[in-house]
Scaffold this motif. Structure first.
Motif, PDB file in Angstrom:
ATOM      1  N   LEU A  66      44.319  55.148  35.580  1.00 53.34           N
ATOM      2  CA  LEU A  66      44.706  54.799  36.941  1.00 53.34           C
ATOM      3  C   LEU A  66      44.915  53.297  37.060  1.00 53.34           C
ATOM      4  CD1 LEU A  66      45.164  55.774  39.866  1.00 53.34           C
ATOM      5  CD2 LEU A  66      42.723  55.411  40.254  1.00 53.34           C
ATOM      6  N   SER A  67      46.117  52.914  37.461  1.00 60.37           N
ATOM      7  CA  SER A  67      46.439  51.509  37.674  1.00 60.37           C
ATOM      8  C   SER A  67      46.449  51.240  39.176  1.00 60.37           C
ATOM      9  CB  SER A  67      47.811  51.189  37.069  1.00 60.37           C
ATOM     10  OG  SER A  67      48.151  49.841  37.293  1.00 60.37           O
ATOM     11  N   LEU A  68      45.536  50.367  39.609  1.00 53.86           N
ATOM     12  CA  LEU A  68      45.417  50.032  41.031  1.00 53.86           C
ATOM     13  C   LEU A  68      45.962  48.624  41.266  1.00 53.86           C
ATOM     14  CD1 LEU A  68      41.835  51.422  41.822  1.00 53.86           C
ATOM     15  CD2 LEU A  68      44.040  52.537  42.181  1.00 53.86           C
ATOM     16  N   MET A  69      46.846  48.519  42.270  1.00 53.82           N
ATOM     17  CA  MET A  69      47.489  47.248  42.592  1.00 53.82           C
ATOM     18  C   MET A  69      47.192  46.908  44.051  1.00 53.82           C
ATOM     19  SD  MET A  69      49.445  44.759  41.578  1.00 53.82           S
ATOM     20  CE  MET A  69      50.551  43.497  42.205  1.00 53.82           C
ATOM     21  N   CYS A  70      46.568  45.747  44.288  1.00 50.85           N
ATOM     22  CA  CYS A  70      46.235  45.301  45.636  1.00 50.85           C
ATOM     23  C   CYS A  70      47.040  44.046  45.967  1.00 50.85           C
ATOM     24  CB  CYS A  70      44.742  44.980  45.758  1.00 50.85           C
ATOM     25  SG  CYS A  70      43.651  46.375  45.418  1.00 50.85           S
ATOM     26  N   THR A  71      47.624  44.050  47.154  1.00 54.13           N
ATOM     27  CA  THR A  71      48.362  42.884  47.641  1.00 54.13           C
ATOM     28  C   THR A  71      47.833  42.511  49.011  1.00 54.13           C
ATOM     29  OG1 THR A  71      50.352  43.545  46.429  1.00 54.13           O
ATOM     30  CG2 THR A  71      50.638  41.966  48.217  1.00 54.13           C
ATOM     31  N   TRP A  72      47.458  41.212  49.162  1.00 53.50           N
ATOM     32  CA  TRP A  72      46.922  40.728  50.444  1.00 53.50           C
ATOM     33  C   TRP A  72      47.810  39.606  50.947  1.00 53.50           C
ATOM     34  CZ3 TRP A  72      42.723  36.661  51.357  1.00 53.50           C
ATOM     35  CH2 TRP A  72      42.366  36.630  52.716  1.00 53.50           C
ATOM     36  N   ALA A  73      48.185  39.734  52.230  1.00 58.56           N
ATOM     37  CA  ALA A  73      49.052  38.724  52.835  1.00 58.56           C
ATOM     38  C   ALA A  73      48.319  37.429  53.116  1.00 58.56           C
ATOM     39  CB  ALA A  73      49.665  39.274  54.129  1.00 58.56           C
ATOM     40  N   GLY A  74      46.999  37.429  53.009  1.00 56.47           N
ATOM     41  CA  GLY A  74      46.218  36.219  53.211  1.00 56.47           C
ATOM     42  C   GLY A  74      45.911  35.950  54.669  1.00 56.47           C
ATOM     43  N   ASN A  75      45.165  34.858  54.906  1.00 56.68           N
ATOM     44  CA  ASN A  75      44.832  34.475  56.273  1.00 56.68           C
ATOM     45  C   ASN A  75      45.701  33.287  56.699  1.00 56.68           C
ATOM     46  OD1 ASN A  75      43.744  32.368  54.806  1.00 56.68           O
ATOM     47  ND2 ASN A  75      41.620  33.115  54.997  1.00 56.68           N
ATOM     48  N   GLN A  76      45.323  32.628  57.770  1.00 53.35           N
ATOM     49  CA  GLN A  76      46.131  31.518  58.279  1.00 53.35           C
ATOM     50  C   GLN A  76      46.103  30.317  57.334  1.00 53.35           C
ATOM     51  OE1 GLN A  76      44.675  30.698  62.204  1.00 53.35           O
ATOM     52  NE2 GLN A  76      45.588  32.552  63.104  1.00 53.35           N
ATOM     53  N   ASN A  77      44.981  30.074  56.661  1.00 51.52           N
ATOM     54  CA  ASN A  77      44.877  28.901  55.792  1.00 51.52           C
ATOM     55  C   ASN A  77      45.701  29.055  54.514  1.00 51.52           C
ATOM     56  OD1 ASN A  77      43.074  27.747  57.631  1.00 51.52           O
ATOM     57  ND2 ASN A  77      41.320  28.754  56.649  1.00 51.52           N
ATOM     58  N   LYS A  78      45.596  30.226  53.853  1.00 48.34           N
ATOM     59  CA  LYS A  78      46.309  30.523  52.623  1.00 48.34           C
ATOM     60  C   LYS A  78      46.133  29.427  51.569  1.00 48.34           C
ATOM     61  CE  LYS A  78      49.791  33.727  54.313  1.00 48.34           C
ATOM     62  NZ  LYS A  78      51.230  34.091  54.357  1.00 48.34           N
ATOM     63  N   PRO A  79      44.927  29.330  51.003  1.00 50.91           N
ATOM     64  CA  PRO A  79      44.733  28.362  49.918  1.00 50.91           C
ATOM     65  C   PRO A  79      45.571  28.732  48.694  1.00 50.91           C
ATOM     66  CG  PRO A  79      42.849  29.806  50.121  1.00 50.91           C
ATOM     67  CD  PRO A  79      43.703  30.098  51.300  1.00 50.91           C
ATOM     68  N   SER A  80      45.748  27.780  47.821  1.00 52.09           N
ATOM     69  CA  SER A  80      46.606  28.014  46.657  1.00 52.09           C
ATOM     70  C   SER A  80      46.025  29.051  45.707  1.00 52.09           C
ATOM     71  CB  SER A  80      46.821  26.695  45.903  1.00 52.09           C
ATOM     72  OG  SER A  80      45.572  26.173  45.469  1.00 52.09           O
ATOM     73  N   ASN A  81      44.709  29.219  45.713  1.00 51.49           N
ATOM     74  CA  ASN A  81      44.099  30.269  44.882  1.00 51.49           C
ATOM     75  C   ASN A  81      42.769  30.689  45.497  1.00 51.49           C
ATOM     76  OD1 ASN A  81      41.787  28.694  43.505  1.00 51.49           O
ATOM     77  ND2 ASN A  81      43.592  27.412  43.115  1.00 51.49           N
ATOM     78  N   ILE A  82      42.389  31.915  45.227  1.00 58.31           N
ATOM     79  CA  ILE A  82      41.118  32.476  45.693  1.00 58.31           C
ATOM     80  C   ILE A  82      40.507  33.274  44.553  1.00 58.31           C
ATOM     81  CG2 ILE A  82      41.788  32.600  48.136  1.00 58.31           C
ATOM     82  CD1 ILE A  82      42.375  35.558  47.726  1.00 58.31           C
ATOM     83  N   THR A  83      39.251  33.659  44.725  1.00 54.77           N
ATOM     84  CA  THR A  83      38.571  34.489  43.727  1.00 54.77           C
ATOM     85  C   THR A  83      38.692  35.958  44.115  1.00 54.77           C
ATOM     86  OG1 THR A  83      36.996  32.738  43.226  1.00 54.77           O
ATOM     87  CG2 THR A  83      36.375  34.974  42.584  1.00 54.77           C
ATOM     88  N   GLY A  84      39.130  36.755  43.179  1.00 60.31           N
ATOM     89  CA  GLY A  84      39.213  38.193  43.391  1.00 60.31           C
ATOM     90  C   GLY A  84      38.360  38.944  42.390  1.00 60.31           C
ATOM     91  N   PHE A  85      37.833  40.094  42.804  1.00 59.26           N
ATOM     92  CA  PHE A  85      37.031  40.902  41.889  1.00 59.26           C
ATOM     93  C   PHE A  85      37.068  42.358  42.347  1.00 59.26           C
ATOM     94  CE2 PHE A  85      34.253  39.231  45.158  1.00 59.26           C
ATOM     95  CZ  PHE A  85      33.485  40.316  45.547  1.00 59.26           C
ATOM     96  N   TRP A  86      36.449  43.239  41.544  1.00 61.40           N
ATOM     97  CA  TRP A  86      36.463  44.683  41.807  1.00 61.40           C
ATOM     98  C   TRP A  86      35.042  45.205  41.961  1.00 61.40           C
ATOM     99  CZ3 TRP A  86      40.848  47.657  42.451  1.00 61.40           C
ATOM    100  CH2 TRP A  86      42.057  47.036  42.134  1.00 61.40           C
TER     101      TRP A  86
END
Length: 309
Positions: A66-86
Motif C-alpha cells: 500500500l502506497s499512501l500519499m499525503c498532500t497538505w496545503a499548509g497554513n498561513q505562514n507556510k515555512p520552507s520546510n516542516i517535519t513530517g512523520f507517520w
C-alpha cells in the motif's frame, strides 16, 4: 599361444574399463520446479488536505503493498520546510521522521507499507509538523447489518440466527460462526451426532441453526465474514428462557392482588370487632348511669308488659 593370451588379457582389461563408466545408481524422481513467489500487488491511495485533519477509509480484501500519499496545503505562514512523520494506531513509526520541503505551495509526504495480514490493518496517519494529519483507516469490508435487540427463544426449541453483508460490498470467501465463552470466542464446528448446530452459507448471507436449546446457550454468537486479509466480525445476542418466564409478571400481579385483598379483609374484620365491642360497652355504661328512680320505672314498665302478656 602367448599372443592369444595377450589378446584375451587386453579384451578383459577393456571390459573392466568400460564397466567403470556405467552408472549403476537408480535415478530418483525429478523434483518439480518451484513456483516463483508472485510479488504483492501495489495499491495507491492519496488525499489532499486543506484543513487540519481528515479520515479516509481504505477497504482491503487481499494482501497488498500500500502506497499512501499525503498532500497538505499548509497554513498561513507556510515555512520552507516542516517535519513530517507517520503513526500506526496512534504510535509513531520508528525512523519515519523526514524533512518535508514546500513545493508548489504544498507539502507532500509519501510512504509504502506491506499489508500482509490482519495485524497490519488499522489506522495509518501522516502528520505534518504536529499541525495537520490525515488518517487512513485500513479494514476489510464491514458488516453493516447489526442487530441491537437479543433473539428470545424457549428451552427445548430451535432458533435460526442470521447474519448478512450488504450485496454492494465484495462477497466473502466463506463464513465462520463463534460462541462467546469465558476466555473469548470458540469456533463452532457442526457435528452430525448429536445435531446441535448447523451452518448454511449463501454468498453474502449466513445462517446458524441451534437445536434443542438450553439456558446454557444464552449469550453472544459471532458471525465472521472471511476475506483473504482478515475476518470481519458481527455479533447477535441469544436469550433462552423457560416457558413460565413470560408468566412471571402476571403471577407477581396476581400475588400482589391476593395479598392486598387479604389485607383489606383482615382490616375490615378487625374494625368490625372493635365496633361490636365498643357498642356493648356503651349499652352497659348507659344502664349503669341511670338513677334509682329511673331503674324502678324501667322495672315497673317491664312488669306491666309481662302482665299484659
Amino acid at each position: 599361444m602367448s599372443a592369444s593370451w595377450k589378446q584375451l588379457f587386453f579384451q578383459i582389461l577393456l571390459l573392466l574399463i568400460s564397466c567403470r563408466h556405467i552408472n549403476t545408481k537408480t535415478p530418483g524422481p525429478t523434483s518439480p520446479p518451484l513456483d516463483p513467489i508472485s510479488p504483492l500487488p501495489t495499491l495507491e491511495r492519496s488525499y489532499v488536505l486543506k484543513g487540519e485533519s481528515h479520515t479516509e477509509k481504505v477497504e482491503l480484501l487481499n494482501p497488498v503493498n500500500l502506497s499512501l500519499m499525503c498532500t497538505w496545503a499548509g497554513n498561513q505562514n507556510k515555512p520552507s520546510n516542516i517535519t513530517g512523520f507517520w503513526r500506526k494506531d496512534g504510535e509513531e513509526i520508528e525512523n519515519s521522521r523526514v524533512t518535508v520541503q514546500l513545493e508548489n505551495e504544498q507539502y507532500n509526504l509519501k510512504e509504502k507499507f506491506s499489508i500482509v495480514s490482519e495485524e497490519n490493518l488499522g489506522s495509518y496517519s501522516c502528520v505534518f509538523g504536529g499541525e495537520a494529519k490525515i488518517d487512513f483507516v485500513l479494514a476489510a469490508p464491514q458488516i453493516g447489518d447489526v442487530r441491537d435487540k437479543p433473539i428470545v427463544s424457549y428451552v427445548g426449541d430451535s432458533v435460526v440466527i442470521t447474519c448478512k453483508m450488504e450485496e454492494s460490498k465484495p462477497k466473502p470467501n466463506t463464513w465462520n460462526w463463534y460462541m462467546a465463552n469465558d476466555t473469548g470466542k470458540e469456533q463452532i464446528f457442526p457435528a452430525p451426532e448429536p445435531l446441535r448446530y448447523e451452518i448454511k452459507n449463501d454468498g453474502w448471507k449466513t445462517k446458524l441453526l441451534v437445536y434443542n436449546l438450553s439456558e446454557a446457550d444464552s449469550g453472544l454468537f459471532y458471525c465472521g465474514a472471511v476475506y483473504a486479509i482478515s475476518t470481519t466480525m458481527s455479533h447477535v445476542e441469544l436469550k433462552v428462557i423457560s416457558f413460565y418466564e413470560p408468566l412471571k409478571p402476571f403471577i407477581v400481579i396476581v400475588v400482589e392482588v391476593i395479598v392486598l385483598v387479604a389485607a383489606i379483609l383482615l382490616y375490615e374484620r378487625s374494625q368490625s370487632k372493635k365496633d361490636y365491642t365498643a357498642a356493648g360497652n356503651g349499652a352497659g355504661d348507659q344502664t349503669n348511669s341511670l338513677t334509682p328512680g329511673e331503674n324502678n320505672a324501667l322495672e315497673e314498665s317491664s312488669s306491666m308488659r309481662q302482665r299484659k302478656v
